[in-house]
Motif scaffolding. Sequence first.
Motif, PDB file in Angstrom:
ATOM      1  N   ARG A 196       0.023  -1.527   0.081  1.00 31.79           N
ATOM      2  CA  ARG A 196       0.408  -0.348  -0.151  1.00 31.79           C
ATOM      3  C   ARG A 196       1.017   1.114   0.304  1.00 31.79           C
ATOM      4  O   ARG A 196       0.243   2.194  -0.345  1.00 31.79           O
ATOM      5  CB  ARG A 196      -0.973   0.124   1.468  1.00 31.79           C
ATOM      6  N   HIS A 197       2.418   1.621   0.294  1.00 31.61           N
ATOM      7  CA  HIS A 197       3.476   1.954   0.471  1.00 31.61           C
ATOM      8  C   HIS A 197       4.204   1.590   1.112  1.00 31.61           C
ATOM      9  O   HIS A 197       4.778   0.976   1.911  1.00 31.61           O
ATOM     10  CB  HIS A 197       2.993   3.075   2.333  1.00 31.61           C
TER      11      HIS A 197
ATOM     12  N   PRO B 279       0.322   2.222  -7.928  1.00 30.45           N
ATOM     13  CA  PRO B 279       0.560   2.793  -7.237  1.00 30.45           C
ATOM     14  C   PRO B 279       0.593   2.946  -6.187  1.00 30.45           C
ATOM     15  O   PRO B 279      -0.557   3.579  -5.201  1.00 30.45           O
ATOM     16  CB  PRO B 279      -1.131   3.253  -8.085  1.00 30.45           C
TER      17      PRO B 279
ATOM     18  N   PRO C 239       0.265   8.221  -2.667  1.00 28.90           N
ATOM     19  CA  PRO C 239       0.471   7.279  -3.770  1.00 28.90           C
ATOM     20  C   PRO C 239      -0.710   7.704  -5.050  1.00 28.90           C
ATOM     21  O   PRO C 239      -0.629   7.694  -5.933  1.00 28.90           O
ATOM     22  CB  PRO C 239      -0.047   5.659  -3.352  1.00 28.90           C
ATOM     23  N   HIS C 240      -2.271   8.459  -4.649  1.00 29.57           N
ATOM     24  CA  HIS C 240      -2.555   8.760  -5.500  1.00 29.57           C
ATOM     25  C   HIS C 240      -2.446   9.934  -6.299  1.00 29.57           C
ATOM     26  O   HIS C 240      -2.556  10.053  -7.556  1.00 29.57           O
ATOM     27  CB  HIS C 240      -3.686   8.666  -4.111  1.00 29.57           C
ATOM     28  N   GLU C 241      -1.482  10.480  -5.889  1.00 30.31           N
ATOM     29  CA  GLU C 241      -1.031  12.477  -6.662  1.00 30.31           C
ATOM     30  C   GLU C 241      -0.091  10.898  -6.986  1.00 30.31           C
ATOM     31  O   GLU C 241       0.028  11.759  -7.778  1.00 30.31           O
ATOM     32  CB  GLU C 241      -0.097  12.533  -5.686  1.00 30.31           C
TER      33      GLU C 241
ATOM     34  N   ALA D 115       0.166   8.599  -8.721  1.00 34.30           N
ATOM     35  CA  ALA D 115       0.186   7.202  -9.763  1.00 34.30           C
ATOM     36  C   ALA D 115      -1.296   9.105 -10.564  1.00 34.30           C
ATOM     37  O   ALA D 115      -1.192   8.380 -11.744  1.00 34.30           O
ATOM     38  CB  ALA D 115      -1.694   6.475  -9.233  1.00 34.30           C
ATOM     39  N   ARG D 116      -2.149   9.495 -10.342  1.00 30.82           N
ATOM     40  CA  ARG D 116      -3.039  10.792 -10.993  1.00 30.82           C
ATOM     41  C   ARG D 116      -1.438  11.971 -12.304  1.00 30.82           C
ATOM     42  O   ARG D 116      -1.900  12.256 -13.133  1.00 30.82           O
ATOM     43  CB  ARG D 116      -3.462  11.502 -10.120  1.00 30.82           C
TER      44      ARG D 116
END
Length: 514
Positions: free
Chosen positions: A274-275, A297, A317-319, A321-322
């Motif tokens: 996850r991280h 991601p 992570p979501h940043e 990936a985007r």
Amino acid sequence: MHLIDFFDYGVGHDPVAECLVEGDLRMSYAQVDEWTHRIAWALADQGIGPQGRVAVLSPNNVWGYIAILGTQRARAVWVPLTARASVDEIIAHLRRTQSEWLLYHSEFDGAITRIVAEVPSLRGIVCVDQATGPHGGLAQWTASRAGQLFPLPDSDMRDAIFRITSSGGTTGAPKAVIQTQIGVEANMATFMAIAHDPLPRYLLCNPMTHAAGIVSFHVLARGGTVHILRTPELDKVVDLIETERITALMLTPTSIYSLLGKPDIRNRDFTSLRHFIFGAAPMATEKLREAIEVFGPVMMQIYGQTEASTALAAMLPHEYARFAADPSLLHRLASCGRATPFTRLGIMSSTGELLPRGERGELVVRGGMVMQGYWNEQELDTGASKFGWHHTGDIAYEDEEGYFYIVDRVRDLIISGGFNIFPSEVEQVVWSHPAVQDCAVIGVPDEKWGEAVKAVVELKPGASATGEEIMALCKEKLGSVKAPKTVEFWDELPRSPLKKVLKKEIRQRYWSAS
């Protein structure tokens, strides 16, 4: 709140849950908890009271980790000693901090006689991974207090010293940095806020004395499991991720580059992650994009320093990936992220004015993670905290959405023919060459320009490249002023125990000759 209070909170989640794992040794929260009480009592019986200075010298190891928690149960000050440091460096930090007690791993048996002889402040030593021994073993030392709970202090000691650690020494002589329990609170709150993982399984493979160890503490507060690996042997790292279903770990960019270079890496299972945290140095944006493709991601950067540890800014992570998926936002991969929730960052001029977004200046910080100061070197505190902010020594800017970009260290700036050249900008281009594993860009003496740009390059195993190729690539991307005038290939760049490239050592080779 004190570090040990957060551990106790984790014990309350589930005392029989796995707390620490190393190889075949698997210890529950209740078992680790009992040892922390025994160690605290043993220290107290030897006259080591609250804020006494207790050093721990151990590689990544369950018993070394428990020793750290035991010092915290005693409300003592933890003095971390880097296991990969030389004996001279270990002695220097013990003397600098006037340490009173030493808890050590048997790996250092050969150095103990010299350490004791040269550190007069030491009142006692104990080997933590042996039951008995010539200097006492942990079981023997703590036996009389088995089963006894160590009492809570009379006050919360929130502003007490947590540890006195050594600065990296990558830009000068090491200093003793005072970190407080307020900083522990700030770090705990930060990771609780930014790393959402209900029952994490964290792989501690970078030194527990550094950022990877600090990151591990929030895992205890969540009732998760810390899996301990003595060194970041990459084959073992990948195997443990698969077999133990690791959800989080922290590596340096250098280690991540080596992972990406493994021929079978795309066939391994990273779905539990996850991280995947990195820090200590910037990461090449091309390699970051590749890491997102390979590991998923899950990439996460934290930015901090010894004097303000550990996550002043973070890119989640979501940043990543985007940004990696949107060509118009690829430039954001070069950012170290936005300020974390319990930190305020700013960009400051040399005269103390906070600068508007888009302008370059020194990155400054306020918040609980900032050190209390330098141990017995108060004259250094003033320079680090001018104008009411802590000064990081990093040149940076902030964009319109609050993302910060580290341009370079103030000390690493190259001035060539009157032009300011930031090595990190050149390094990003050099890293993009497919044959390059790692690099360092420095200024070297030049009679005409004062300094000339030089790239020192480490190639990937089996790869080849020429200096002319790399200079042409940089000239194409950056222009002739910023492009290296010379390129040298080294088999291996000098690195610190944390795998940070030691530019100071590279630079000395050229400047000492001048």
